[in-house]
Design an enzyme around this catalytic site. Structure first.
Site, PDB file in Angstrom:
ATOM      1  N   CYS A  48     137.680  37.274 -77.626  1.00 30.15           N
ATOM      2  CA  CYS A  48     137.091  36.943 -76.327  1.00 30.15           C
ATOM      3  C   CYS A  48     136.104  35.790 -76.481  1.00 30.15           C
ATOM      4  O   CYS A  48     135.253  35.810 -77.374  1.00 30.15           O
ATOM      5  CB  CYS A  48     136.379  38.171 -75.774  1.00 30.15           C
ATOM      6  SG  CYS A  48     135.485  37.835 -74.244  1.00 30.15           S
ATOM      7  N   CYS A  51     132.348  37.246 -75.967  1.00 28.63           N
ATOM      8  CA  CYS A  51     131.635  38.171 -76.853  1.00 28.63           C
ATOM      9  C   CYS A  51     132.269  38.353 -78.221  1.00 28.63           C
ATOM     10  O   CYS A  51     131.732  39.073 -79.052  1.00 28.63           O
ATOM     11  CB  CYS A  51     131.504  39.533 -76.170  1.00 28.63           C
ATOM     12  SG  CYS A  51     133.076  40.404 -75.996  1.00 28.63           S
ATOM     13  N   CYS A  98     137.932  41.263 -70.352  1.00 28.36           N
ATOM     14  CA  CYS A  98     137.387  41.869 -71.560  1.00 28.36           C
ATOM     15  C   CYS A  98     136.593  43.111 -71.174  1.00 28.36           C
ATOM     16  O   CYS A  98     135.744  43.060 -70.284  1.00 28.36           O
ATOM     17  CB  CYS A  98     136.492  40.858 -72.274  1.00 28.36           C
ATOM     18  SG  CYS A  98     135.555  41.569 -73.642  1.00 28.36           S
ATOM     19  N   CYS A 101     132.511  42.435 -72.251  1.00 23.98           N
ATOM     20  CA  CYS A 101     131.620  41.516 -71.536  1.00 23.98           C
ATOM     21  C   CYS A 101     132.113  41.151 -70.147  1.00 23.98           C
ATOM     22  O   CYS A 101     131.427  40.454 -69.409  1.00 23.98           O
ATOM     23  CB  CYS A 101     131.373  40.256 -72.353  1.00 23.98           C
ATOM     24  SG  CYS A 101     132.765  39.117 -72.370  1.00 23.98           S
ATOM     25  N   CYS A 121     149.441  37.426 -69.517  1.00 21.87           N
ATOM     26  CA  CYS A 121     149.428  35.975 -69.305  1.00 21.87           C
ATOM     27  C   CYS A 121     147.959  35.540 -69.325  1.00 21.87           C
ATOM     28  O   CYS A 121     147.229  35.778 -68.375  1.00 21.87           O
ATOM     29  CB  CYS A 121     150.084  35.674 -67.966  1.00 21.87           C
ATOM     30  SG  CYS A 121     150.255  33.924 -67.627  1.00 21.87           S
TER      31      CYS A 121
END
Ligand code: FE
Length: 135
Positions: A48, A51, A98, A101, A121
């Site tokens: 991510c 984070c 995510c 975060c 996607c």
């Protein structure tokens, strides 16, 4: 359970490029075939951008022909969350972000390959690739 990260808008703006901010924080979508990772075939982990949580792996990445990085499964179901997205009036989509975060990642569709039949996607701008060490 994963621990939630809370950042102020100022922190997000400081840490992300304008393009990353637009995608991760404002549910933007990068133009297809323009992102850093859509065609990347290296082995490694996609974390991510917000984070660093590992979200996707090169092991489940495939060429969907869409111009966005596509995966048939996340690294761990716990690391991503989904929610219904009705922002396009003509279709209902499932948004992916995510779990730690909240950074927007992309969408998940039901037209992916076996074994899951899913197509995550994802925007390159929401990810940071970490190559697998070969030692
Ligand atoms: Fe995150």
């Amino acid at each position: 359970m994963t621990e939630k990260t809370r950042k102020t808008d100022e922190e997000w703006r400081r840490e992300l490029t304008p393009e990353q901010y637009k995608v991760a924080r404002e549910h933007g979508t990068e133009r297809p075939f323009t992102g850093e990772y859509w065609d990347l075939k290296e082995r490694g982990t996609y974390r991510c951008i917000g984070c660093g949580t590992p979200l996707f792996s090169s092991e489940t990445k495939y060429d969907s022909g869409t111009g966005w990085p596509s995966f048939w499964e996340p690294v761990d179901e716990q690391n991503v969350e989904t929610e219904e997205d009705r922002s396009l009036f003509f279709m209902r989509r499932t948004e992916v972000h995510c779990a730690v975060c909240g950074a927007h990642q992309g969408h998940v569709f039901n037209d992916g390959p076996e074994p899951t039949g899913l197509r995550y996607c994802i925007n390159s701008a929401s990810l940071r690739f970490e190559a697998e060490r070969s030692d």
